[in-house]
Motif scaffolding. Structure first.
Motif, PDB file in Angstrom:
ATOM      1  N   ALA A  62       1.437   6.590  -6.774  1.00  0.00           N
ATOM      2  CA  ALA A  62       0.926   5.334  -6.189  1.00  0.00           C
ATOM      3  C   ALA A  62       0.778   5.472  -4.695  1.00  0.00           C
ATOM      4  CB  ALA A  62       1.872   4.180  -6.505  1.00  0.00           C
ATOM      5  N   GLY A  63       0.208   4.433  -4.109  1.00  0.00           N
ATOM      6  CA  GLY A  63       0.126   4.331  -2.654  1.00  0.00           C
ATOM      7  C   GLY A  63      -1.266   4.556  -2.112  1.00  0.00           C
ATOM      8  N   GLU A  64      -2.123   5.188  -2.878  1.00  0.00           N
ATOM      9  CA  GLU A  64      -3.484   5.504  -2.431  1.00  0.00           C
ATOM     10  C   GLU A  64      -4.270   5.891  -3.679  1.00  0.00           C
ATOM     11  OE1 GLU A  64      -3.652   9.411  -0.539  1.00  0.00           O
ATOM     12  OE2 GLU A  64      -1.568   9.697  -1.130  1.00  0.00           O
ATOM     13  N   PRO A  65      -5.593   5.948  -3.568  1.00  0.00           N
ATOM     14  CA  PRO A  65      -6.365   6.279  -4.767  1.00  0.00           C
ATOM     15  C   PRO A  65      -6.039   7.683  -5.285  1.00  0.00           C
ATOM     16  CG  PRO A  65      -7.772   5.373  -3.046  1.00  0.00           C
ATOM     17  CD  PRO A  65      -6.434   5.603  -2.426  1.00  0.00           C
ATOM     18  N   ILE A 101      -9.393   0.609  -8.275  1.00  0.00           N
ATOM     19  CA  ILE A 101      -9.221   0.107  -6.907  1.00  0.00           C
ATOM     20  C   ILE A 101     -10.185   0.858  -5.995  1.00  0.00           C
ATOM     21  CG2 ILE A 101      -7.575  -0.111  -4.972  1.00  0.00           C
ATOM     22  CD1 ILE A 101      -6.910  -1.943  -7.316  1.00  0.00           C
ATOM     23  N   ASP A 138      -7.671  -5.878  -1.402  1.00  0.00           N
ATOM     24  CA  ASP A 138      -8.249  -4.663  -1.978  1.00  0.00           C
ATOM     25  C   ASP A 138      -9.478  -5.026  -2.810  1.00  0.00           C
ATOM     26  OD1 ASP A 138      -6.676  -2.280  -1.340  1.00  0.00           O
ATOM     27  OD2 ASP A 138      -5.031  -3.318  -2.350  1.00  0.00           O
ATOM     28  N   ARG A 175      -9.549  -1.004   0.782  1.00  0.00           N
ATOM     29  CA  ARG A 175      -9.151  -2.254   1.425  1.00  0.00           C
ATOM     30  C   ARG A 175     -10.351  -3.067   1.901  1.00  0.00           C
ATOM     31  NH1 ARG A 175      -3.611  -3.704   1.508  1.00  0.00           N
ATOM     32  NH2 ARG A 175      -4.237  -5.011   3.255  1.00  0.00           N
ATOM     33  N   ASP A 218      -1.093   6.717 -12.868  1.00  0.00           N
ATOM     34  CA  ASP A 218      -1.511   6.101 -11.614  1.00  0.00           C
ATOM     35  C   ASP A 218      -1.132   4.633 -11.721  1.00  0.00           C
ATOM     36  OD1 ASP A 218      -2.792   5.338  -9.304  1.00  0.00           O
ATOM     37  OD2 ASP A 218      -4.832   5.605 -10.088  1.00  0.00           O
ATOM     38  N   HIS A 219      -0.461   4.123 -10.722  1.00  0.00           N
ATOM     39  CA  HIS A 219      -0.189   2.686 -10.719  1.00  0.00           C
ATOM     40  C   HIS A 219      -0.338   2.150  -9.306  1.00  0.00           C
ATOM     41  CE1 HIS A 219       3.676   4.224  -9.595  1.00  0.00           C
ATOM     42  NE2 HIS A 219       4.414   3.222  -9.996  1.00  0.00           N
ATOM     43  N   TYR A 220      -0.588   0.843  -9.248  1.00  0.00           N
ATOM     44  CA  TYR A 220      -1.021   0.223  -7.998  1.00  0.00           C
ATOM     45  C   TYR A 220      -0.121  -0.937  -7.624  1.00  0.00           C
ATOM     46  CZ  TYR A 220      -3.735  -3.350  -5.481  1.00  0.00           C
ATOM     47  OH  TYR A 220      -4.137  -4.335  -4.629  1.00  0.00           O
ATOM     48  N   TRP A 221       0.306  -0.955  -6.358  1.00  0.00           N
ATOM     49  CA  TRP A 221       1.027  -2.121  -5.850  1.00  0.00           C
ATOM     50  C   TRP A 221       1.075  -2.093  -4.337  1.00  0.00           C
ATOM     51  CZ3 TRP A 221       6.525  -1.124  -4.527  1.00  0.00           C
ATOM     52  CH2 TRP A 221       7.001   0.135  -4.923  1.00  0.00           C
ATOM     53  N   GLN A 222       1.852  -2.988  -3.754  1.00  0.00           N
ATOM     54  CA  GLN A 222       1.855  -3.168  -2.304  1.00  0.00           C
ATOM     55  C   GLN A 222       3.265  -3.468  -1.804  1.00  0.00           C
ATOM     56  OE1 GLN A 222      -0.841  -6.682  -2.272  1.00  0.00           O
ATOM     57  NE2 GLN A 222      -2.400  -5.244  -1.531  1.00  0.00           N
ATOM     58  N   THR A 223       3.463  -3.264  -0.505  1.00  0.00           N
ATOM     59  CA  THR A 223       4.743  -3.626   0.107  1.00  0.00           C
ATOM     60  C   THR A 223       5.075  -5.078  -0.246  1.00  0.00           C
ATOM     61  OG1 THR A 223       4.266  -2.146   1.931  1.00  0.00           O
ATOM     62  CG2 THR A 223       5.961  -3.814   2.328  1.00  0.00           C
ATOM     63  N   ARG A 238       0.850   3.352   4.942  1.00  0.00           N
ATOM     64  CA  ARG A 238      -0.036   2.232   5.275  1.00  0.00           C
ATOM     65  C   ARG A 238       0.001   1.970   6.782  1.00  0.00           C
ATOM     66  NH1 ARG A 238       0.527  -3.585   2.334  1.00  0.00           N
ATOM     67  NH2 ARG A 238      -0.300  -4.875   3.983  1.00  0.00           N
ATOM     68  N   ASN A 274      -4.928   4.085   4.845  1.00  0.00           N
ATOM     69  CA  ASN A 274      -3.881   4.738   4.081  1.00  0.00           C
ATOM     70  C   ASN A 274      -3.867   6.215   4.405  1.00  0.00           C
ATOM     71  OD1 ASN A 274      -2.038   4.620   1.858  1.00  0.00           O
ATOM     72  ND2 ASN A 274      -3.329   2.918   1.180  1.00  0.00           N
TER      73      ASN A 274
END
Ligand code: PRX
Length: 646
Positions: free
Chosen positions: A379-382, A507, A495, A510, A401-406, A521, A516
């Motif tokens: 995670a963290g970027e494409p 995704i 995003d 941004r 692959d998984h997606y999230w944010q702070t 970030r 990124n």
């Protein structure tokens, strides 16, 4: 009132559910769903109400419940796991490995909790932790949690100015730091940056505790302020510090993250919701049983470190690998050696790290038996397809692959091996995770876009447990930054995304000025402000440009006050170096621009707004897009010329 923990029929048979049913349950019956998940943690006093959404978009979870993150991560396991590994600290920088059992971790955390109390730290006080990846950093985090103090970990790669901005926002009573970190075999001094930041800050901490690793021979202490970690620890060897029980919605920590302005936002997390959300992900998402080892290769300065190096594995009763070092030192097989040695089941890393390994000699991928490993999460970027294919072929396990944010603190889109693992689709981080009601909407109208069309990824509030409860000290900014982009009240991820016909999400980057770099970030505005502080610079635009290994790198376009400064031979290179050094000095190496282009004008709209997206398109060799609002057509030629020259 419905009992918070009444079992629903569905809950009794969670694993008979497929993904769709599980997700639907979480959206249609949040009280039942989260009431069920809440049983995964210990409550000193059970919640009276699962959710209170009477003041949108603010949401309270597990209202009236009393719990503690440190108790759940440590004390709770003493009965069954006292002698089991809890923390496996490995430094390939100092060549050290120290393994702490839950009982030993308990001792260390109590000692440091007593130290903090002796320095006057109590419930609600802030403690800034500015440390490398050493065990004492984890003890400090958990010690804060134990006594109800609010920790704010600042990434060790950030420099004095960045640290000072965070100090002034958090107003800490105490800071915990180290003499130095190590990177690639070289000491990276921390302490002098702390001194500098305390000079810059309006609200410096009263005390600074320094964990002295003996790496900085020139270490100097400030009389009356600086204290030695080891000396203080020795005074509290037998300390037993009672857990401070907190109402579920009280703040546990602040983690600063970049946004569209130069001032970072303090993401504030609660206690109970966070613990429940993390515990649920260990079961349903990372699919890891208590006692099985987790290895997340991030840093405690980032959200992945908070959630999946520190809290989630320990709450789950899983040993966590705490790694200080590079993925390629002493050789590119080091991670697989660790996986083998500690029988890691679930690993979490970043696409950049995998790309680094991909560029190394392939023999290192097969030297160690890694058959214990079940999943690699990234995670963290494409995650690009070649990288994903390469690593799944090499490891022969699902690469997820998984997606999230702070802001969310835990995954928003993913595959769920603990529930129902859907077939992987390259380039897609999967489907909405339970608890998240996700939509893709048109930026202008706010209407849902048809499948296959690009829009902004939004979450229908309330956000599930564990997400940011507000921006530290600034409820207005919380609402403005995250819930004010559309006419309906929706959380914006900032995003771009597409959902395909089968429901898989993709995704696309941004919508704002966040970039990124190697999974880190960064706000381009912060870098612009640092460059602007160089006396020769009149104006600047910083953009993220695609990079084969790091995903993106920052590149600056500068207009100087006096362009003739570049006339002399070698003057351009000298100025570029000076400006890059300025960014390193103020923000840290992580934010260093890859290069600086000098131009006589920057592309702007007639109203003066920088056209960053057009500059970025040109820098990546793409079409600059709609230029109908461009003020000075010459400025675009200037950018083209500057890029061509480099
Ligand atoms: O743009 C998205 C990108 O990273 C941003 C969040 O970064 P940060 O707050 O540091 O949290 C990272 C937590 C893993 C997102 O807004 N991002 C994160 N994961 C992915 C991603 N972009 C594409 N694919 C992902 N899997």
């Amino acid at each position: 009132m419905k009992a918070a923990f009444s079992k629903t029929t569905e809950a009794e048979d969670t694993h008979a559910m497929n993904y769709e049913e599980f997700h639907r349950w979480s959206i249609d019956d949040p009280e039942g769903f989260w009431g069920e998940q809440a049983q995964l943690i210990h409550w000193n006093k059970p919640p009276q109400k699962v959710r209170d959404y009477s003041n949108p978009p603010f949401c309270k979870w597990f209202v009236g419940g009393e719990t503690n993150l440190c108790y759940n991560a440590v004390d709770r396991h003493l009965a069954d796991r006292a002698d089991q590994n809890a923390l496996i600290y490995i430094s390939t920088e100092t060549d050290e490995t120290v393994v702490y059992s839950y009982a030993e971790l308990y001792r260390e955390v109590n000692r440091f909790a007593a130290v903090l109390q002796s320095l006057g730290v109590g419930k609600g006080d802030r403690v800034i932790i500015y440390m490398p990846m050493i065990a004492e950093a984890l003890f400090s985090i958990l010690a804060c949690a134990r006594i109800g103090a609010i920790h704010s970990v600042v990434f060790g790669g950030f420099a004095a100015y960045n640290l000072a901005v965070r100090i002034d926002d958090a107003k800490p009573k105490v800071m915990v730091t180290s003499d130095a970190g190590m990177r690639g075999g070289k000491a990276v001094p921390y302490k002098h940056l702390v001194d500098e930041s305390c000079n810059l800050a309006k609200f410096p901490p009263e005390k600074v505790v320094i964990c002295n690793r003996g790496l900085d021979k020139g270490l100097t202490l400030v009389e009356g302020r600086d204290l030695d970690y080891a000396t203080l620890r020795a005074q509290h060897m037998d300390a037993e510090v009672p857990v401070v029980w907190l109402e579920s919605n009280e703040p546990s920590y602040i983690l600063y993250t970049s946004g569209t302005t130069g001032i970072p936002k303090g993401v504030q997390r609660d206690v109970g919701g966070y613990a429940v959300a993390l515990a649920s992900t260990m079961k349903h998402l990372y699919h890891i049983n208590p006692g099985e080892t987790m290895f997340a290769t991030s840093d405690i300065g980032w959200v992945v470190g908070h959630s999946y190096i520190v809290y989630a594995p320990l709450i789950n009763g899983s040993p966590t690998i705490f790694y200080e070092g590079l993925p390629i030192r002493p050789d590119p097989g080091i991670w697989w050696k660790i996986v083998n040695e500690y029988q890691v089941r679930t690993m979490f890393s970043s696409p950049t790290a995998v790309r680094v390994l991909k560029s190394q000699d392939q023999k290192y991928m097969t030297e160690h038996d890694v058959s214990c490993l079940r999943y690699l999460f990234l995670a963290g970027e494409p995650l690009d397809e070649p990288t994903s294919r390469w690593i799944s072929d090499a490891l022969k396990i699902p690469v997820i692959d998984h997606y999230w944010q702070t802001e969310t603190g835990w995954p928003m889109l993913s595959y769920l091996p603990g529930v129902d693992l859907k077939p992987n689709r390259f380039g897609s981080p999967g489907f909405p995770v339970y608890g998240y009601n996700i939509r893709v909407i048109d930026e202008g109208t706010g209407a849902e876009v048809p499948r296959g069309e690009k829009g902004v990824l939004v979450v229908e509030p309330p956000l599930p447990p564990g997400c940011l409860s507000t921006v530290w000290g600034d409820d207005k900014r919380f609402v403005q930054s995250y819930f004010s982009s559309f006419k309906d009240l929706l959380y914006t991820s900032s995003d771009w995304a597409v959902r395909d016909e089968d429901g898989y999400f993709f995704i696309l980057g941004r919508t704002d000025d966040v970039i990124n770099v190697a999974g880190h970030r960064l706000g381009t505005r912060e870098i612009e402000e640092a460059i602007q502080s160089h006396s020769a610079v009149a104006e600047v635009a910083v953009i993220g440009v695609a990079d084969k290994v790091k995903g993106q790198v920052p590149v600056g376009f500068c207009r100087l006050k006096d362009p003739s400064q570049l006339d002399a031979a070698g003057a351009t290179e000298k100025m570029e170096k000076e400006i890059i050094a300025k960014v390193q000095e103020l923000l840290g190496a992580v934010a260093k621009p890859h290069n600086i282009h000098f131009v006589s004008a920057l592309p702007k709209t007639r109203s003066g707004k920088l056209l960053r997206r057009s500059i970025q398109a040109l820098a990546e060799g793409r079409d600059p897009g709609d230029l109908s609002t461009l003020d000075d057509p010459n400025s675009l030629e200037e950018v083209r010329r500057a890029i061509g020259q480099h």
